[in-house]
Design an enzyme around this catalytic site. Structure first.
Site, PDB file in Angstrom:
ATOM      1  N   GLU A  40       0.829  -1.215   0.000  1.00  0.00           N
ATOM      2  CA  GLU A  40       0.000   0.000   0.000  1.00  0.00           C
ATOM      3  C   GLU A  40       0.858   1.258   0.000  1.00  0.00           C
ATOM      4  O   GLU A  40       0.725   2.137   0.860  1.00  0.00           O
ATOM      5  CB  GLU A  40      -0.963  -0.029   1.199  1.00  0.00           C
ATOM      6  N   GLU A  69      -5.532  -8.391  -1.295  1.00  0.00           N
ATOM      7  CA  GLU A  69      -6.224  -8.242  -0.008  1.00  0.00           C
ATOM      8  C   GLU A  69      -7.684  -7.958  -0.271  1.00  0.00           C
ATOM      9  O   GLU A  69      -8.008  -7.077  -1.087  1.00  0.00           O
ATOM     10  CB  GLU A  69      -5.664  -7.067   0.816  1.00  0.00           C
TER      11      GLU A  69
END
Ligand code: BG6
Length: 473
Positions: A175, A371
């Site tokens: 991220e 995810e």
């Protein structure tokens, strides 16, 4: 529908949230180790000096360090094709800037990869997942300091060479786009922002250093093993305009560009897009670059695009319509068409189809969902079972839409459900916010015997994988 042959079904974790053993085997302290527990309503604190009597959830986490054989066996029983995990940088370089690695740390991951292989599972390794050596924060203010690039590249070279025949799939930073928002400074970059300092300037400088480091790592990785597949990883914060008012449309586009697209553009295309340069100019962000940086970005573009997807939010340009919703990294506005999880994250399976199309239309390279999952409170019944139908529903609905996106033509490599075994929540530090197919007996304060047991979703996901995505009932 059945996914294509070789589709990478599996689960995802991060070392700092599940490995524990924070000071075992020569491991040094990481930024995650300095973060206290928290809850839904009281945020985690960063304590640059560890406080006696304070609970730090990463220190023991769920002790994968001591349970890895048992856990991997359970992943194998579910039929995982891949397992996304991260390497604790501080297990390899305890302070971050040593010249020689810690052999005991390297050996631990050798054992983990061997165990995965024994169970027929391909590792997918995140090199840095919300875990920067705390030593680098103390010395250089984390990624705000350019020196950290060299430390990271040394770390990459060490693990690429060591595991070149054991690991094929790598992600350079988890991220990476969390540095575009305030919340991400410490978690994503090990950066402490002092009172009065301009957080955006520090964060975008740190982000530039991560871009350069990532590009160098990609280039180096391909030299060490040309078969490596190295990806970027973006927290996709899907944003809808609240209405069709052109002001809302433009606001949503702008937020999407800065929070989501900027990082993908640099890592996939190899250059800063025009909207980023305009943003920097308007905000007075003057990124310090060295000669050659822009060439490095071009030379180190990624092989595939991976992202996390949990929910979507809305935005509005109208000051009278600002009813807030919570979210992964970033909040937004309530969407009247969506329901939310117990933690306020708005559940939007169709948004996954939209997002997959949106990404693939732009980059035309393989994509992977690394995810996706539901954080919820689980209850153990008297007979010991855990009937997490809400989790099955969430996952099923998302997989259905993911398959629609494949029918739309998106080239999808795989799907790793987040938190396949219960672990510490990154945002709140809780255990109560459970994602797993496997329940772990541990609570928010660290009590519990850490025994593992499969939930109902465990058996459901096993069927999904066995049928290659066809049997979702
Ligand atoms: C992602 C992170 O943002 O979301 C994970 O990569 C994190 O580390 C996951 O755990 C879920 O968020 P949370 O806050 O519920 O743990």
């Amino acid at each position: 529908m059945k996914m294509k042959e070789g589709f990478l079904w599996g689960g995802a974790t991060a070392a700092n949230q599940f490995e524990g053993g924070w000071n075992k085997g020569g491991k040094g302290p990481s930024t995650a180790d300095m973060m206290t527990g928290g809850t839904h309503t009281s945020p985690r604190r960063i304590t640059p000096i560890l406080e006696e009597g304070t609970y730090y959830p990463s220190h023991e986490a769920i002790d994968f360090y001591g349970h890895y054989k048992e856990d991997i066996k359970m992943f194998g029983d579910m039929g995982f094709k891949t397992f996304r995990m991260s390497i604790n940088w501080t297990r390899i370089f305890p302070n971050g800037d040593e010249l020689e690695p810690n052999e005991e740390g390297l050996k631990f991951y050798d054992d983990v990869f061997d165990e995965l292989k024994k169970n027929g599972i391909e590792p997918l390794v995140t090199i840095s997942h919300y875990e920067t050596p705390f030593g680098l924060t103390q010395k250089y203010n984390g990624w705000a300091g350019r020196e950290v690039i060299e430390c990271y590249v040394r770390y990459c070279e060490t693990i690429f060479k060591r595991y070149k025949d054991k690991v094929k799939y790598w992600l350079t930073f988890n991220e990476i786009n969390c540095l575009t928002i305030d919340f991400g400074a410490f978690m994503g970059g090990g950066v402490l922002v002092k009172e009065g300092e301009d957080s955006a300037k520090l964060r975008f400088q740190a982000l530039h250093h991560q871009f350069v480091a990532s590009a160098k790592a990609v280039k180096l990785g391909h030299e060490i093993n040309p078969d490596f597949k190295i990806g970027c990883m973006i927290a996709y914060m899907t944003l809808y305009p609240l209405t069709c008012n052109p002001d809302d449309i433009l606001l949503a586009q702008k937020a999407d560009q800065i929070q989501n697209m900027l990082c993908g553009d640099v890592q996939v295309r190899g250059y800063y897009p025009g909207f980023a340069l305009r943003h920097f100019e308007e905000k007075g962000i003057d990124i310090k670059m060295e000669a050659g940086d822009l060439d490095i970005l071009k030379e180190g573009t990624v092989d595939f695009y991976s992202f996390s997807y949990y929910m979507s939010n809305a935005v509005s340009a109208d000051p009278a319509k600002q009813e807030e919703a919570k979210g992964n990294l970033l909040g937004g506005l309530k969407n009247p068409y969506l329901k939310a999880s117990d933690w306020g994250w708005q559940i939007d399976p169709k948004g996954l189809r939209w997002t997959l199309n949106h990404i693939y239309d732009r980059y035309q390279i393989p994509v992977m969902v690394v995810e996706n999952g539901l954080g919820a409170v689980d209850v153990i019944e008297d007979d010991g079972s855990i009937n997490d139908d809400y989790r099955i529903d969430y996952l099923r609905d998302h997989i259905v839409e993911m398959e629609e996106a494949v029918k739309d033509g998106v080239e999808l490599m795989g799907y790793t459900m987040w938190g396949c075994i219960d672990l510490v929540s990154a945002s709140t530090g809780e255990m109560k916010k459970r994602y797993g197919f496997i329940y772990v007996d541990k609570d928010n304060d660290g009590n519990g015997d850490m025994s593992r047991r499969p939930k109902k979703s465990f058996y459901w996901y096993k069927k999904v994988i066995a049928s290659n995505g066809e049997d979702l009932v």
